[in-house]
Motif scaffolding. Structure first.
Motif, PDB file in Angstrom:
ATOM      1  N   ALA A 134      36.243 -36.877 -31.898  1.00  0.00           N
ATOM      2  CA  ALA A 134      36.912 -36.985 -33.193  1.00  0.00           C
ATOM      3  C   ALA A 134      36.273 -36.061 -34.227  1.00  0.00           C
ATOM      4  O   ALA A 134      36.978 -35.444 -35.050  1.00  0.00           O
ATOM      5  CB  ALA A 134      36.864 -38.433 -33.678  1.00  0.00           C
ATOM      6  N   ASP A 142      41.762 -30.881 -37.587  1.00  0.00           N
ATOM      7  CA  ASP A 142      42.705 -31.739 -36.867  1.00  0.00           C
ATOM      8  C   ASP A 142      42.303 -33.194 -37.111  1.00  0.00           C
ATOM      9  O   ASP A 142      41.234 -33.630 -36.701  1.00  0.00           O
ATOM     10  CB  ASP A 142      42.650 -31.404 -35.372  1.00  0.00           C
ATOM     11  CG  ASP A 142      43.673 -32.160 -34.536  1.00  0.00           C
ATOM     12  OD1 ASP A 142      44.093 -33.252 -34.955  1.00  0.00           O
ATOM     13  OD2 ASP A 142      44.025 -31.686 -33.443  1.00  0.00           O
ATOM     14  N   THR A 169      43.792 -35.923 -35.949  1.00  0.00           N
ATOM     15  CA  THR A 169      44.408 -36.815 -34.964  1.00  0.00           C
ATOM     16  C   THR A 169      43.580 -38.058 -34.701  1.00  0.00           C
ATOM     17  O   THR A 169      44.116 -39.163 -34.556  1.00  0.00           O
ATOM     18  CB  THR A 169      44.620 -36.065 -33.627  1.00  0.00           C
ATOM     19  OG1 THR A 169      45.461 -34.941 -33.849  1.00  0.00           O
ATOM     20  CG2 THR A 169      45.241 -36.971 -32.581  1.00  0.00           C
ATOM     21  N   LEU A 170      42.271 -37.911 -34.614  1.00  0.00           N
ATOM     22  CA  LEU A 170      41.397 -39.034 -34.267  1.00  0.00           C
ATOM     23  C   LEU A 170      40.621 -39.567 -35.473  1.00  0.00           C
ATOM     24  O   LEU A 170      39.617 -40.270 -35.290  1.00  0.00           O
ATOM     25  CB  LEU A 170      40.428 -38.627 -33.162  1.00  0.00           C
ATOM     26  CG  LEU A 170      41.037 -38.396 -31.777  1.00  0.00           C
ATOM     27  CD1 LEU A 170      39.969 -38.040 -30.761  1.00  0.00           C
ATOM     28  CD2 LEU A 170      41.824 -39.610 -31.307  1.00  0.00           C
ATOM     29  N   GLY A 222      45.873 -41.867 -24.782  1.00  0.00           N
ATOM     30  CA  GLY A 222      46.098 -42.917 -25.753  1.00  0.00           C
ATOM     31  C   GLY A 222      44.953 -43.914 -25.773  1.00  0.00           C
ATOM     32  O   GLY A 222      44.021 -43.842 -24.958  1.00  0.00           O
ATOM     33  N   ASP A 259      51.255 -45.023 -32.535  1.00  0.00           N
ATOM     34  CA  ASP A 259      50.256 -44.371 -33.386  1.00  0.00           C
ATOM     35  C   ASP A 259      48.911 -44.221 -32.691  1.00  0.00           C
ATOM     36  O   ASP A 259      47.975 -43.679 -33.275  1.00  0.00           O
ATOM     37  CB  ASP A 259      50.090 -45.122 -34.702  1.00  0.00           C
ATOM     38  CG  ASP A 259      49.566 -46.543 -34.525  1.00  0.00           C
ATOM     39  OD1 ASP A 259      49.535 -47.036 -33.377  1.00  0.00           O
ATOM     40  OD2 ASP A 259      49.175 -47.149 -35.539  1.00  0.00           O
ATOM     41  N   ARG A 260      48.808 -44.707 -31.435  1.00  0.00           N
ATOM     42  CA  ARG A 260      47.583 -44.528 -30.655  1.00  0.00           C
ATOM     43  C   ARG A 260      47.793 -43.568 -29.490  1.00  0.00           C
ATOM     44  O   ARG A 260      46.911 -43.429 -28.648  1.00  0.00           O
ATOM     45  CB  ARG A 260      47.073 -45.885 -30.140  1.00  0.00           C
ATOM     46  CG  ARG A 260      46.671 -46.827 -31.289  1.00  0.00           C
ATOM     47  CD  ARG A 260      45.651 -46.149 -32.192  1.00  0.00           C
ATOM     48  NE  ARG A 260      45.406 -46.851 -33.417  1.00  0.00           N
ATOM     49  CZ  ARG A 260      44.394 -47.677 -33.627  1.00  0.00           C
ATOM     50  NH1 ARG A 260      43.539 -47.914 -32.639  1.00  0.00           N
ATOM     51  NH2 ARG A 260      44.220 -48.249 -34.793  1.00  0.00           N
ATOM     52  N   VAL A 315      47.729 -39.905 -28.661  1.00  0.00           N
ATOM     53  CA  VAL A 315      47.141 -38.783 -29.389  1.00  0.00           C
ATOM     54  C   VAL A 315      47.479 -37.415 -28.807  1.00  0.00           C
ATOM     55  O   VAL A 315      47.323 -36.401 -29.490  1.00  0.00           O
ATOM     56  CB  VAL A 315      45.609 -38.944 -29.499  1.00  0.00           C
ATOM     57  CG1 VAL A 315      45.270 -40.192 -30.301  1.00  0.00           C
ATOM     58  CG2 VAL A 315      44.946 -39.007 -28.124  1.00  0.00           C
ATOM     59  N   ARG A 316      47.944 -37.368 -27.557  1.00  0.00           N
ATOM     60  CA  ARG A 316      48.345 -36.088 -26.970  1.00  0.00           C
ATOM     61  C   ARG A 316      49.263 -36.332 -25.781  1.00  0.00           C
ATOM     62  O   ARG A 316      49.110 -37.308 -25.040  1.00  0.00           O
ATOM     63  CB  ARG A 316      47.142 -35.280 -26.452  1.00  0.00           C
ATOM     64  CG  ARG A 316      46.314 -34.553 -27.480  1.00  0.00           C
ATOM     65  CD  ARG A 316      47.063 -33.466 -28.228  1.00  0.00           C
ATOM     66  NE  ARG A 316      46.165 -32.594 -28.957  1.00  0.00           N
ATOM     67  CZ  ARG A 316      45.642 -32.866 -30.162  1.00  0.00           C
ATOM     68  NH1 ARG A 316      45.918 -34.010 -30.757  1.00  0.00           N
ATOM     69  NH2 ARG A 316      44.833 -31.992 -30.757  1.00  0.00           N
ATOM     70  N   LEU A 325      41.924 -31.062 -28.018  1.00  0.00           N
ATOM     71  CA  LEU A 325      41.457 -32.355 -27.523  1.00  0.00           C
ATOM     72  C   LEU A 325      40.721 -32.197 -26.206  1.00  0.00           C
ATOM     73  O   LEU A 325      39.663 -32.807 -25.994  1.00  0.00           O
ATOM     74  CB  LEU A 325      42.625 -33.329 -27.354  1.00  0.00           C
ATOM     75  CG  LEU A 325      42.227 -34.710 -26.817  1.00  0.00           C
ATOM     76  CD1 LEU A 325      41.444 -35.494 -27.862  1.00  0.00           C
ATOM     77  CD2 LEU A 325      43.440 -35.493 -26.352  1.00  0.00           C
TER      78      LEU A 325
END
Length: 387
Positions: free
Chosen positions: A90, A98, A100-101, A178, A216-217, A219-220, A231
């Motif tokens: 993260a 980014d 994302t995390l 995820g 929403d969990r 991530v890619r 990632l």
């Protein structure tokens, strides 16, 4: 930064951790008290930004800290490592713009513990393929079905980062990353951890029977195979670097124990002189020290480049597998020399060196293995093999 690796993991804390390590190993028990003390000290937030309630360390600080912790209790350091790996991923993404995390960093700052549910038996593709099914759900979530092995922190994680293969969507196949919650009724953790070493990690098998990751969990969603996505780089970089730090810590501790043994043991052949005066013993310790001294500078150089966003291009992967292999193989060599110096007492089950000898063997099983790493480095320097 209010705390440093040396002040947070101070000598008194590490001595308590070291005193508990033999009992955890003997009883095949999870490091409950170590985890509580490290958590209370804020160590699980080491790589979390201060804005999210963390210590705001860089990777160079985390490397130095894991060296210290592994010298006291390798299994404790290795298990905590898997949580630190996710917070490290993260951080790598956030440092590169980014977010994302960022949810992971916020939750880690609030006390959640993240498990690393990636490894699968027989999956030598590692991040580039999966035996776990990722089934798309209405609204964008996924259900994961498969078995994840070597899931460290099994008794304690509250969130599990995982991946699986989506073969049903219109754009399939996709590797889907995820996060799922421990409370999910479709998660089962087997009580199957009874190993030669690293016993306190309790890295049990995790069975996913349709475990749900909310939209929403997720991530890619990436194409299978080698991928330049940030990632993938983040997972690879954080895992290899922090893992290498653990094994470097084992090597450093083994060298200290070898020196102590050489001063303590005496030789009847030399009229009771300590073995520290024996030329063969001196050579062994010198050989171990020469090897060990090369590891930490390499680790810290790679860590600082990661923090400084240095662009090594395709050489990044070669540098990361290189530091992992050097650290794990050097640690094995140093522990072996230390056992030879210490003699037969290290063969007893209660010996710290005997435990390090068992723990250090785990290094050969972590990706990237020796063969894969050499292939990565050869490709970086020579280009890929002709088709």
């Amino acid at each position: 930064m209010s705390e440093t690796p040396e002040t947070l993991l101070h000598d008194e804390l590490l001595e308590r951790v070291r005193e508990r390590a033999a009992g955890y190993d003997r009883d095949n028990a999870f490091f409950v008290d170590d985890l509580a003390e490290l958590r209370d000290a804020g160590y699980l937030t080491a790589l979390v930004p201060e804005a999210y309630g963390g210590l705001g360390w860089g990777f160079d600080d985390a490397v130095r800290a894991q060296l210290r912790l592994a010298g006291a209790a390798p299994a404790t350091a290795l298990a905590v490592n898997m949580h630190l790996v996710w917070t490290g991923v993260a951080k790598i993404l956030r440092d590169r713009g980014d977010d994302t995390l960022d949810f992971l960093l916020r939750e880690a700052g609030q006390g959640e513990i993240f498990g690393f549910g990636i490894s699968e038996a027989g999956n030598d593709l590692m991040l580039f393929g999966s035996r776990t099914a990722a089934e798309p759900q209405a609204g964008g979530g996924y259900r994961y079905s498969g078995r994840k092995v070597f899931t460290s922190l099994s008794p304690a994680w509250t969130r599990l980062g995982t991946m699986g293969l989506d073969t049903a969507s219109a754009d399939a196949p996709k590797i889907v990353y995820g996060f799922i919650d421990r409370e999910d009724p479709d998660v089962r953790i087997l009580d199957d951890w009874d190993t030669l070493g690293m016993r306190a990690t309790q890295s049990r098998t995790t069975v996913l029977d349709g475990a749900f990751a909310a939209p929403d969990r997720i991530v890619r969603r990436l194409d299978p195979g080698p991928n330049a996505d940030p990632l993938v780089f983040g997972i690879f970089a954080s895992f290899e670097l922090l893992l290498a730090a653990v094994y470097a810590g084992i090597g450093a501790r083994a060298l200290d124990l070898a020196v102590a043994a050489a001063h303590r043991r005496t030789s009847m052949k030399r009229d009771g002189a300590p073995l520290s005066q024996d030329p063969d013993i001196r050579w062994r310790i010198a050989d171990a020290a020469i090897a060990q001294e090369a590891v930490e500078p390499q680790l810290l150089a790679v860590a600082r480049d990661l923090d400084a966003l240095v662009d090594h291009g395709p050489m990044w992967f070669a540098k990361l597998v290189g530091v992992k292999v050097r650290s794990t193989e050097t640690a094995k060599h140093v522990v072996d020399q230390a056992v030879r110096v210490a003699g037969g007492s290290s063969y007893f089950a209660g010996s710290e060196l005997g435990r390090l000898y068992r723990d250090v063997l785990a290094g050969i099983f972590h990706p990237s293995d020796d063969e894969s790493a050499h292939g990565t480095v050869a490709n970086a320097w020579l280009g890929p093999l002709d088709a």
